[in-house]
Design a protein around this motif. Structure first.
Motif, mmCIF file in Angstrom:
data_model
loop_
_atom_site.group_PDB
_atom_site.id
_atom_site.type_symbol
_atom_site.label_atom_id
_atom_site.label_comp_id
_atom_site.label_asym_id
_atom_site.label_seq_id
_atom_site.Cartn_x
_atom_site.Cartn_y
_atom_site.Cartn_z
ATOM 1 N N LEU A 51 -27.653 -3.670 5.310
ATOM 2 C CA LEU A 51 -26.333 -3.093 5.069
ATOM 3 C C LEU A 51 -26.053 -2.886 3.583
ATOM 4 C CD1 LEU A 51 -24.324 -5.319 7.595
ATOM 5 C CD2 LEU A 51 -25.258 -3.030 7.994
ATOM 6 N N MET A 52 -27.042 -3.158 2.738
ATOM 7 C CA MET A 52 -26.847 -3.069 1.294
ATOM 8 C C MET A 52 -27.851 -2.129 0.649
ATOM 9 S SD MET A 52 -25.903 -6.960 0.104
ATOM 10 C CE MET A 52 -25.190 -6.354 -1.429
ATOM 11 N N THR A 53 -27.373 -1.381 -0.335
ATOM 12 C CA THR A 53 -28.245 -0.557 -1.171
ATOM 13 C C THR A 53 -27.840 -0.754 -2.627
ATOM 14 O OG1 THR A 53 -26.783 1.350 -0.895
ATOM 15 C CG2 THR A 53 -28.689 1.205 0.583
ATOM 16 N N LEU A 54 -28.764 -0.467 -3.514
ATOM 17 C CA LEU A 54 -28.510 -0.606 -4.944
ATOM 18 C C LEU A 54 -28.807 0.726 -5.618
ATOM 19 C CD1 LEU A 54 -27.652 -2.946 -6.801
ATOM 20 C CD2 LEU A 54 -30.065 -3.327 -7.309
ATOM 21 N N ASN A 55 -27.837 1.232 -6.383
ATOM 22 C CA ASN A 55 -27.979 2.514 -7.072
ATOM 23 C C ASN A 55 -27.984 2.293 -8.580
ATOM 24 O OD1 ASN A 55 -27.643 4.093 -4.554
ATOM 25 N ND2 ASN A 55 -25.546 3.329 -4.642
ATOM 26 N N TYR A 56 -29.035 2.764 -9.241
ATOM 27 C CA TYR A 56 -29.110 2.667 -10.699
ATOM 28 C C TYR A 56 -30.181 3.624 -11.208
ATOM 29 C CZ TYR A 56 -33.148 -0.317 -9.640
ATOM 30 O OH TYR A 56 -34.335 -0.810 -9.143
ATOM 31 N N THR A 72 -25.385 1.557 -15.600
ATOM 32 C CA THR A 72 -24.670 0.724 -14.644
ATOM 33 C C THR A 72 -25.523 0.557 -13.392
ATOM 34 O OG1 THR A 72 -23.548 2.601 -13.587
ATOM 35 C CG2 THR A 72 -22.408 1.532 -15.448
ATOM 36 N N ILE A 73 -25.184 -0.450 -12.610
ATOM 37 C CA ILE A 73 -25.786 -0.590 -11.283
ATOM 38 C C ILE A 73 -24.650 -0.760 -10.274
ATOM 39 C CG2 ILE A 73 -27.986 -1.526 -12.077
ATOM 40 C CD1 ILE A 73 -27.046 -4.275 -11.356
ATOM 41 N N ASP A 74 -24.781 -0.079 -9.157
ATOM 42 C CA ASP A 74 -23.761 -0.095 -8.118
ATOM 43 C C ASP A 74 -24.367 -0.696 -6.861
ATOM 44 O OD1 ASP A 74 -21.484 0.330 -6.612
ATOM 45 O OD2 ASP A 74 -21.954 2.436 -6.205
ATOM 46 N N CYS A 75 -23.889 -1.889 -6.510
ATOM 47 C CA CYS A 75 -24.349 -2.574 -5.308
ATOM 48 C C CYS A 75 -23.381 -2.214 -4.183
ATOM 49 C CB CYS A 75 -24.373 -4.081 -5.551
ATOM 50 S SG CYS A 75 -25.105 -5.032 -4.214
ATOM 51 N N PHE A 123 -19.807 -2.886 -5.644
ATOM 52 C CA PHE A 123 -19.783 -3.900 -6.696
ATOM 53 C C PHE A 123 -20.569 -3.334 -7.875
ATOM 54 C CE2 PHE A 123 -19.927 -5.948 -2.508
ATOM 55 C CZ PHE A 123 -18.746 -6.682 -2.538
ATOM 56 N N THR A 124 -19.870 -2.971 -8.928
ATOM 57 C CA THR A 124 -20.496 -2.248 -10.042
ATOM 58 C C THR A 124 -20.565 -3.117 -11.285
ATOM 59 O OG1 THR A 124 -19.608 -0.175 -9.162
ATOM 60 C CG2 THR A 124 -20.436 -0.143 -11.424
ATOM 61 N N TYR A 125 -21.732 -3.113 -11.936
ATOM 62 C CA TYR A 125 -21.991 -3.917 -13.131
ATOM 63 C C TYR A 125 -22.563 -3.025 -14.225
ATOM 64 C CZ TYR A 125 -22.076 -7.397 -9.383
ATOM 65 O OH TYR A 125 -21.772 -8.144 -8.278
#
Length: 219
Positions: free
Chosen positions: A134-139, A179-182, A196-198
């Protein structure tokens, strides 16, 4: 000429100070101290999102912390094992995902909306094994799925549940990223899609765990 020379000296001085600041990255001595540091909201590594009476918190967890915790779980290990564990975790991006009821008066979040033992089992299975789906990471222009997730069993002693989620890091995309967007699509409690963005700068500012600490963990 003198003016230009003075400007040059000033510029070099600023660059040198910046270099020293980067070179003198803080060192943290223990895993517990590291956990406290990353949990400080001022460091930008904790994000919260809510929906349908549920609060999700995502905390970025540095790879050396996870490596140290893994080494602590071993009865003994060699220097080669320590280095291998550190190397394997170095290529990951990790998050501690915590779910809790928004209301402090509620009991264990596992029982929220559950009407039977079978539904409880299904929820436990989902939190143990399905969060990664259910999770992806965009960066850096790349989207990656999680490779593993595992839930900490608190045996009903807390309202919350903690799930560690680990992604494989794409080095080229990481070098491009600002940035990375979880992204988490909550189909377990149906609280919505959460981002969740860092910033990568905040992640790179995390102190490193002392290698001497890892040596002392060697039994």
């Amino acid at each position: 000429m003198n003016l230009n020379y003075n400007i040059l000296l000033f510029t070099l001085g600023v660059l040198w100070i910046g270099f020293l600041a980067c070179a003198e990255k803080d060192i943290i001595e223990t895993p517990d101290e590291m956990l406290g540091w990353i949990g400080n909201p001022e460091h930008g590594l904790v994000r919260e999102r809510s929906g349908a009476g549920i609060r999700w918190t995502a905390k970025y967890v540095p790879h050396d912390y996870l490596a140290a915790r893994y080494l602590e779980s071993l009865d003994s290990y060699s220097e080669a094992t320590r280095d291998s564990v550190m190397a394997s975790y170095a290529n990951t991006l990790c998050f501690l995902l915590t779910v809790t009821p928004e209301s402090e008066e509620e009991s264990d979040v596992m029982y929220r909306g559950v009407g039977s033992f079978e539904e409880f089992q299904s929820r436990a299975m989902s939190l143990n094994f399905k969060v990664k789906d259910l999770m992806t990471l965009n960066y850096g222009g790349k989207q990656t799925p999680a490779v593993i997730s595992t839930m900490e069993n608190t045996y009903g002693l807390h309202q919350r549940r903690d799930v560690m989620v680990i992604f494989a890091r794409d080095e080229e995309a990481w070098e491009r990223a600002d940035t990375i967007d979880c992204v988490f699509d909550d189909r377990i409690f149906n609280s919505g899609i959460h981002h969740f963005t860092y910033t990568v700068d905040d992640i790179r500012r995390i102190p490193t765990l002392s290698i001497e600490t890892l040596k002392r963990l060697h039994h």
